[in-house]
Design a protein around this motif. Structure first.
Motif, PDB file in Angstrom:
ATOM      1  N   ALA A 245       0.825  -1.207   0.000  1.00 19.87           N
ATOM      2  CA  ALA A 245       0.000   0.000   0.000  1.00 19.87           C
ATOM      3  C   ALA A 245       0.863   1.263   0.000  1.00 19.87           C
ATOM      4  O   ALA A 245       0.586   2.224  -0.736  1.00 19.87           O
ATOM      5  CB  ALA A 245      -0.930  -0.009   1.205  1.00 19.87           C
ATOM      6  N   ILE A 246       1.932   1.279   0.833  1.00 18.09           N
ATOM      7  CA  ILE A 246       2.788   2.466   0.915  1.00 18.09           C
ATOM      8  C   ILE A 246       3.581   2.649  -0.375  1.00 18.09           C
ATOM      9  O   ILE A 246       3.737   3.775  -0.870  1.00 18.09           O
ATOM     10  CB  ILE A 246       3.732   2.363   2.129  1.00 18.09           C
ATOM     11  N   ALA A 247       4.083   1.557  -0.944  1.00 27.01           N
ATOM     12  CA  ALA A 247       4.845   1.649  -2.193  1.00 27.01           C
ATOM     13  C   ALA A 247       3.968   2.179  -3.323  1.00 27.01           C
ATOM     14  O   ALA A 247       4.422   2.966  -4.170  1.00 27.01           O
ATOM     15  CB  ALA A 247       5.416   0.280  -2.556  1.00 27.01           C
ATOM     16  N   THR A 248       2.709   1.778  -3.342  1.00 29.95           N
ATOM     17  CA  THR A 248       1.778   2.277  -4.369  1.00 29.95           C
ATOM     18  C   THR A 248       1.474   3.746  -4.146  1.00 29.95           C
ATOM     19  O   THR A 248       1.426   4.543  -5.095  1.00 29.95           O
ATOM     20  CB  THR A 248       0.476   1.463  -4.341  1.00 29.95           C
ATOM     21  N   LEU A 249       1.285   4.121  -2.867  1.00 28.35           N
ATOM     22  CA  LEU A 249       0.975   5.507  -2.536  1.00 28.35           C
ATOM     23  C   LEU A 249       2.142   6.432  -2.856  1.00 28.35           C
ATOM     24  O   LEU A 249       1.948   7.512  -3.433  1.00 28.35           O
ATOM     25  CB  LEU A 249       0.621   5.603  -1.045  1.00 28.35           C
ATOM     26  N   ARG A 250       3.357   6.019  -2.519  1.00 28.91           N
ATOM     27  CA  ARG A 250       4.525   6.897  -2.664  1.00 28.91           C
ATOM     28  C   ARG A 250       5.173   6.829  -4.042  1.00 28.91           C
ATOM     29  O   ARG A 250       5.926   7.719  -4.424  1.00 28.91           O
ATOM     30  CB  ARG A 250       5.562   6.567  -1.590  1.00 28.91           C
ATOM     31  N   GLY A 251       4.936   5.761  -4.774  1.00 29.60           N
ATOM     32  CA  GLY A 251       5.435   5.697  -6.144  1.00 29.60           C
ATOM     33  C   GLY A 251       6.687   4.854  -6.321  1.00 29.60           C
ATOM     34  O   GLY A 251       7.337   4.446  -5.355  1.00 29.60           O
ATOM     35  N   PRO A 252       7.070   4.594  -7.578  1.00 31.75           N
ATOM     36  CA  PRO A 252       8.182   3.682  -7.896  1.00 31.75           C
ATOM     37  C   PRO A 252       9.532   4.093  -7.322  1.00 31.75           C
ATOM     38  O   PRO A 252      10.361   3.241  -7.014  1.00 31.75           O
ATOM     39  CB  PRO A 252       8.213   3.698  -9.430  1.00 31.75           C
ATOM     40  N   GLY A 253       9.798   5.381  -7.183  1.00 33.29           N
ATOM     41  CA  GLY A 253      11.105   5.808  -6.698  1.00 33.29           C
ATOM     42  C   GLY A 253      11.185   5.980  -5.196  1.00 33.29           C
ATOM     43  O   GLY A 253      12.191   6.479  -4.674  1.00 33.29           O
ATOM     44  N   SER A 254      10.175   5.559  -4.465  1.00 42.05           N
ATOM     45  CA  SER A 254      10.103   5.802  -3.028  1.00 42.05           C
ATOM     46  C   SER A 254      10.940   4.810  -2.236  1.00 42.05           C
ATOM     47  O   SER A 254      11.364   3.761  -2.739  1.00 42.05           O
ATOM     48  CB  SER A 254       8.646   5.704  -2.568  1.00 42.05           C
ATOM     49  N   ARG A 255      11.147   5.127  -0.964  1.00 47.52           N
ATOM     50  CA  ARG A 255      11.865   4.209  -0.082  1.00 47.52           C
ATOM     51  C   ARG A 255      11.071   2.921   0.116  1.00 47.52           C
ATOM     52  O   ARG A 255      11.659   1.847   0.256  1.00 47.52           O
ATOM     53  CB  ARG A 255      12.139   4.874   1.266  1.00 47.52           C
TER      54      ARG A 255
END
Length: 279
Positions: free
Chosen positions: A184-194
């Motif tokens: 969920a967090i990776a989808t929310l923050r996007g491909p370049g996120s931590r």
């Protein structure tokens, strides 16, 4: 360029505005200082009293961004005040939002008043930023980790010892919870996120993570009741209350036991163990 006069004046004004009770310190009967003493601020900022004193006297080297971040937290600065501090010291302020590790002073004030309660402030990736002494007694010092291992979810899949603190019957659920939460967090923050970076690391290193990730589960939330297995006091059933700072994506987690229960009595024992450990 550093504005030494402005920096010294700002630090002095913020120090004098803070009272001992604001940061969880006893006032004492012989206090004559307006606000906190320099040595008290230095201790809160994890630096020497001499170093801090030189800044207030317009002396010493230009403080690094790491030092400024410590000062901002020690003085319980707001985000606007933190950014002002960085600019006075000749640095660009850190970014705000989900990647920021600057804890809201309101959350810090609450944490400072929970010394006798297990509590911690964590990021959305489960990285511990602050713990109460009882929080350390319950889970150990989880601020000591570095790199990806700062994330509780990352350790769950890469460090077998990370699961020892939790009841075995909870393990399967927690595995699904961590995977769904990171998705969920990776989808929310996007491909370049931590968060996306952590997911990539775990997909490369953990067969279990990869298998559960392929189920595409989402929306699996933590239980309000946590079942711990402490190495010294044994099984603990604790309720977890969560206070969220949406601007910084930080959460204050507070763990309590129902009065009169065995877990409540064990927490009292744990407070004694923790006090001895601090000595």
């Amino acid at each position: 360029m550093i504005d030494r006069t402005g920096l010294a004046g700002f630090l002095r004004s913020r120090r004098e505005a803070l009272q001992p009770e604001d940061v969880g310190l006893p006032r004492g009967q012989r206090r004559r200082t307006s606000g906190l003493r320099r040595e008290e601020v230095a201790a809160l900022c994890n630096m020497s009293a001499d170093y801090y004193s030189r800044l207030e006297r317009e002396r010493g080297p230009q403080p690094s961004p790491q030092m400024l971040a410590s000062i901002a937290q020690g003085l319980h600065l707001s985000l606007d005040e933190r950014d002002h501090l960085f600019r006075l010291a000749g640095h660009t302020p850190p970014p705000r939002g989900s990647s920021s590790e600057h804890v809201n002073p309101g959350l810090l004030r609450i944490l400072d008043r929970l010394a006798d309660t297990p509590a911690e402030i964590v990021t959305e990736l489960g990285e511990t930023l602050r713990q109460t002494p009882m929080g350390v007694a319950l889970t150990g010092d989880t601020t000591r980790f570095t790199g990806p291992a700062r994330s509780t979810g990352y350790r769950w899949f890469t460090d077998p010892g990370a699961r020892d603190l939790y009841a075995p019957q909870e393990h399967a659920f927690m595995t699904r919870m961590y995977v769904a939460g990171l998705r969920a967090i990776a989808t929310l923050r996007g491909p370049g996120s931590r968060a996306a970076h952590l997911a990539t690391l775990l997909l490369d290193s953990s067969d279990e993570f990869r298998r559960v990730w392929d189920d595409h589960e989402i929306g699996i939330h933590p239980h309000d009741t946590k079942h711990f297995v402490h190495p010294e006091v044994g099984a603990l059933e604790l309720n977890c209350q969560r206070l969220v700072d949406p601007d910084q994506a930080h959460s204050l987690m507070v763990y309590t036991a129902v009065p009169g229960t065995e877990s409540y009595e064990k927490l009292q024992v744990l407070s004694v163990i923790g006090a001895h450990a601090l000595r």
